[in-house]
Write a protein that holds these residues in place. Structure first.
Motif, mmCIF file in Angstrom:
data_model
loop_
_atom_site.group_PDB
_atom_site.id
_atom_site.type_symbol
_atom_site.label_atom_id
_atom_site.label_comp_id
_atom_site.label_asym_id
_atom_site.label_seq_id
_atom_site.Cartn_x
_atom_site.Cartn_y
_atom_site.Cartn_z
ATOM 1 N N ARG A 48 0.827 -1.204 0.000
ATOM 2 C CA ARG A 48 0.000 0.000 0.000
ATOM 3 C C ARG A 48 0.866 1.262 0.000
ATOM 4 N N ALA A 49 1.996 1.219 0.703
ATOM 5 C CA ALA A 49 2.878 2.382 0.751
ATOM 6 C C ALA A 49 3.460 2.688 -0.627
ATOM 7 N N ALA A 121 -11.053 -0.417 0.350
ATOM 8 C CA ALA A 121 -10.271 -1.025 1.430
ATOM 9 C C ALA A 121 -8.886 -1.421 0.919
ATOM 10 N N PRO A 122 -7.819 -1.117 1.660
ATOM 11 C CA PRO A 122 -6.467 -1.491 1.208
ATOM 12 C C PRO A 122 -6.278 -2.996 1.112
ATOM 13 N N THR A 123 -6.919 -3.735 1.997
ATOM 14 C CA THR A 123 -6.910 -5.195 1.949
ATOM 15 C C THR A 123 -8.340 -5.685 2.167
ATOM 16 N N LYS A 124 -8.589 -6.909 1.789
ATOM 17 C CA LYS A 124 -9.931 -7.460 1.908
ATOM 18 C C LYS A 124 -10.358 -7.512 3.378
ATOM 19 N N GLY A 125 -11.508 -6.898 3.665
ATOM 20 C CA GLY A 125 -12.040 -6.897 5.022
ATOM 21 C C GLY A 125 -11.487 -5.821 5.923
ATOM 22 N N ALA A 126 -10.615 -4.948 5.392
ATOM 23 C CA ALA A 126 -10.001 -3.927 6.242
ATOM 24 C C ALA A 126 -11.006 -2.904 6.742
ATOM 25 N N ASN A 127 -12.065 -2.658 5.977
ATOM 26 C CA ASN A 127 -13.069 -1.660 6.363
ATOM 27 C C ASN A 127 -14.341 -2.282 6.930
ATOM 28 N N ASP A 128 -14.296 -3.563 7.244
ATOM 29 C CA ASP A 128 -15.493 -4.230 7.782
ATOM 30 C C ASP A 128 -15.933 -3.636 9.114
ATOM 31 N N ARG A 129 -14.988 -3.139 9.892
ATOM 32 C CA ARG A 129 -15.329 -2.609 11.211
ATOM 33 C C ARG A 129 -16.135 -1.322 11.127
#
Length: 226
Positions: A48-49, A121-129
């Motif tokens: 991501r960086a 989302a940067p990775t799968k499920g990263a924004n689930d919260r």
């Protein structure tokens, strides 16, 4: 230097130039082929960086959580604009308008807002919260409809409470409505109650998880009786 030697050196230099041009052409051709045939299987992973080095523009950087909250606020405000403002004259009864708006908020949350959060989302499920019901499926739509109805009821209650406070503080008539519904405040209130319920869900999940860990640890130390 003899004429034959100069001629030989010129021929060798020309041959080296042709080899360099050929290798350059092969390299460019391979790069184009790799670009055309690139997919998730044959592409190397990129952090991501590293992506941000080429996608970030300007010195002003906005935190990811600010972007996520802004997206959720914008969709709620848009529903207020198109449904409460747009359909208010066609549905004079408040209950009818609230039901229609609640259904719209549920559909927008399930089909638009949550999908946008998943996409960025940067990775799968990263924004689930940031979602009340992150798992996508047939059950997510009715659950989001129910959640939207609860949040909308809290927003409606907050508007009534604020109007009562303003009327009491300003000495206005009891039937006055000093604070009307508009997209900006509506979106902020909806976002606030939505995140409050999501936070309570996470707190409850953590408490249950801790209780299960304690129960497992106590059960593991318990002696086995014959």
């Amino acid at each position: 230097m003899s004429r034959e030697r100069r001629k030989k050196e010129q021929q060798e230099a020309a041959a080296r130039e042709r080899e360099t041009a050929a290798s350059y052409y092969e390299l460019k051709t391979k790069a184009v082929e790799d670009l055309v045939t690139a997919n998730e299987e044959n592409s190397p992973p990129v952090s991501r960086a590293e992506i941000r080095k080429y996608t970030s523009r300007g010195k002003l950087k906005v935190a990811d959580w600010v972007k996520l909250l802004a997206i959720k606020w914008w969709f709620a405000a848009a529903v207020c604009f198109f449904f409460i403002w747009g359909l208010g004259t066609y549905f004079p009864h408040t209950l009818d308008l609230l039901v229609i708006t609640g259904v719209a908020l549920g559909f927008v949350t399930d089909l638009l807002t949550n999908n946008v959060l998943r996409f960025i989302a940067p990775t799968k499920g990263a924004n689930d919260r940031w979602m009340m019901f992150p798992k996508k499926g047939f059950i997510s739509l009715p659950l989001n409809l129910l959640h939207a109805g609860v949040v909308l009821f809290l927003v409606y209650t907050a508007y009534n409470a604020l109007n009562v406070l303003i009327i009491s503080a300003g000495g206005m008539e009891a039937d006055a409505v000093p604070l009307g519904v508009e997209p900006i405040l509506f979106g902020l209130l909806y976002l606030g109650f939505d995140m409050l319920l999501i936070t309570l869900k996470h707190v409850a999940q953590n408490m249950l998880r801790d209780a299960e860990k304690k129960a497992d640890s106590v059960g593991g130390k318990r002696p086995v009786r014959g």
